[in-house]
Design a protein around this motif. Structure first.
Motif, short mmCIF file in Angstrom:
data_model
loop_
_atom_site.label_atom_id
_atom_site.label_comp_id
_atom_site.label_asym_id
_atom_site.label_seq_id
_atom_site.Cartn_x
_atom_site.Cartn_y
_atom_site.Cartn_z
N GLU A 170 45.44 27.87 33.71
CA GLU A 170 44.71 28.59 32.66
C GLU A 170 45.68 28.84 31.50
O GLU A 170 46.91 28.79 31.69
N PRO A 171 45.17 29.15 30.28
CA PRO A 171 46.08 29.45 29.17
C PRO A 171 47.05 30.58 29.54
O PRO A 171 46.67 31.52 30.25
N ALA A 172 48.30 30.44 29.11
CA ALA A 172 49.35 31.41 29.48
C ALA A 172 48.91 32.84 29.18
O ALA A 172 48.41 33.14 28.10
N GLY A 173 49.09 33.70 30.18
CA GLY A 173 48.79 35.13 30.00
C GLY A 173 47.32 35.49 30.14
O GLY A 173 46.96 36.65 29.99
N SER A 174 46.47 34.50 30.45
CA SER A 174 45.03 34.80 30.48
C SER A 174 44.50 35.12 31.88
O SER A 174 43.36 35.53 32.04
N ALA A 175 45.34 34.91 32.91
CA ALA A 175 44.83 35.06 34.28
C ALA A 175 45.73 35.95 35.15
O ALA A 175 45.34 37.04 35.57
N GLY A 176 46.96 35.47 35.42
CA GLY A 176 47.85 36.23 36.29
C GLY A 176 48.17 37.62 35.76
O GLY A 176 48.15 38.61 36.49
N ARG A 177 48.45 37.70 34.46
CA ARG A 177 48.83 38.99 33.86
C ARG A 177 47.69 40.02 33.92
O ARG A 177 47.92 41.17 34.31
N PRO A 178 46.44 39.64 33.58
CA PRO A 178 45.35 40.62 33.72
C PRO A 178 45.15 41.09 35.17
O PRO A 178 44.80 42.25 35.40
N ILE A 179 45.38 40.18 36.14
CA ILE A 179 45.28 40.59 37.55
C ILE A 179 46.37 41.63 37.85
O ILE A 179 46.10 42.69 38.42
N LEU A 180 47.60 41.33 37.42
CA LEU A 180 48.72 42.26 37.67
C LEU A 180 48.48 43.60 36.99
O LEU A 180 48.77 44.65 37.56
N ASN A 181 47.92 43.56 35.77
CA ASN A 181 47.70 44.81 35.04
C ASN A 181 46.78 45.77 35.79
O ASN A 181 46.94 46.99 35.71
N VAL A 182 45.82 45.20 36.53
CA VAL A 182 44.94 46.06 37.34
C VAL A 182 45.75 46.74 38.45
O VAL A 182 45.62 47.95 38.69
N LEU A 183 46.64 45.97 39.10
CA LEU A 183 47.48 46.55 40.16
C LEU A 183 48.40 47.63 39.59
O LEU A 183 48.64 48.66 40.22
N LEU A 184 48.92 47.37 38.38
CA LEU A 184 49.80 48.36 37.74
C LEU A 184 49.02 49.62 37.39
O LEU A 184 49.48 50.73 37.63
N SER A 185 47.84 49.44 36.80
CA SER A 185 47.08 50.61 36.36
C SER A 185 46.63 51.46 37.54
O SER A 185 46.48 52.67 37.43
N LYS A 186 46.41 50.81 38.68
CA LYS A 186 45.99 51.57 39.88
C LYS A 186 47.19 52.00 40.73
O LYS A 186 47.03 52.62 41.77
N ASP A 187 48.38 51.62 40.28
CA ASP A 187 49.62 51.96 40.97
C ASP A 187 49.60 51.54 42.44
O ASP A 187 49.92 52.31 43.34
N ILE A 188 49.18 50.29 42.66
CA ILE A 188 49.08 49.76 44.02
C ILE A 188 50.19 48.74 44.21
O ILE A 188 50.46 47.93 43.32
N SER A 189 50.86 48.79 45.36
CA SER A 189 51.94 47.85 45.65
C SER A 189 51.68 47.16 46.98
O SER A 189 50.76 47.51 47.71
N ASN A 190 52.53 46.16 47.29
CA ASN A 190 52.39 45.38 48.53
C ASN A 190 50.98 44.78 48.63
O ASN A 190 50.32 44.86 49.67
N VAL A 191 50.56 44.19 47.52
CA VAL A 191 49.22 43.60 47.43
C VAL A 191 49.29 42.26 46.70
O VAL A 191 50.02 42.13 45.72
N LEU A 192 48.54 41.30 47.20
CA LEU A 192 48.35 40.01 46.53
C LEU A 192 46.88 39.90 46.16
O LEU A 192 46.01 40.19 46.97
#
Length: 204
Positions: free
Chosen positions: A75-97
């Protein structure tokens, strides 16, 4: 207390789905303990969804929350993996794929549309996940002479330590999970037992 020895993660795998203009985004969230598991989950999803166009993912590992990776899988750079990670960051969840499997519907969504879709699918999976708080525990191997069994058991009872492995002989060995914030107290008491020694194995 100098550091936080708890973190939030998910109890078991969860799924989410988001659709936009014919494209389907299937999100799969997994509890993660070590990096090697990422490939196993990806391989499984690729065999389950061989016709999907993309398998994008992000994960966070480690109780200090500093270990993470994102992958846009074409996918275009920054359009997929980063938005997924941002959700994990905003919910402060770790040890998750979280892996989002995309089936292309024939209409280009553009980068803003993709960011929204990958985020929405991940949010849906998180909404379906059971979030749990866990403590950061260190694994220690404690060995001692059999005569000291009662002294060691007293410490285990006092701090409600979990025994994950045990060998009883003239010389006994117990593998114990010790919560990080209790570590100094527990080790001090073990050191006071004549024949006892404690060896650090790894952090859970």
């Amino acid at each position: 207390m100098l550091f936080d020895d708890t973190y939030k993660t998910i109890a078991k795998p969860a799924e989410g789905l988001f659709k936009d203009r014919g494209s389907k985004f299937l999100a799969f969230a997994y509890p993660l303990h070590q990096e090697q598991e990422v490939k196993q989950h990806l391989d499984t999803l690729r065999s389950l969804h061989p016709k999907a166009n993309h398998h994008c993912y992000a994960y966070r590992l480690g109780t200090d929350r500093s270990q993470f990776r994102v992958n846009d899988d074409g996918e275009p750079a920054g359009s997929a993996g980063r938005p997924i990670l941002n959700v994990l960051l905003s919910k402060d969840i770790s040890n998750v794929l979280v892996v989002v499997v995309r089936y292309f519907g024939g209409t280009l969504l553009g980068v803003p549309g993709l960011i929204n879709a990958y985020k929405a699918a991940t949010l849906e999976a998180m909404a379906n996940a059971q979030v749990v708080e866990k403590t950061v525990n260190d694994l220690y191997e404690v060995s001692f002479d059999f005569e000291q069994m009662n002294d060691v058991m007293k410490i285990i009872k006092e701090f409600s330590l979990k025994i994950s492995n045990q060998v009883y002989d003239n010389r006994c060995t117990l593998t114990l999970e010790v919560r990080k914030s209790l570590l100094n107290q527990v080790l001090n008491k073990i050191e006071k037992i004549d024949s006892a020694s404690a060896n650090y194995l790894h952090t859970l």
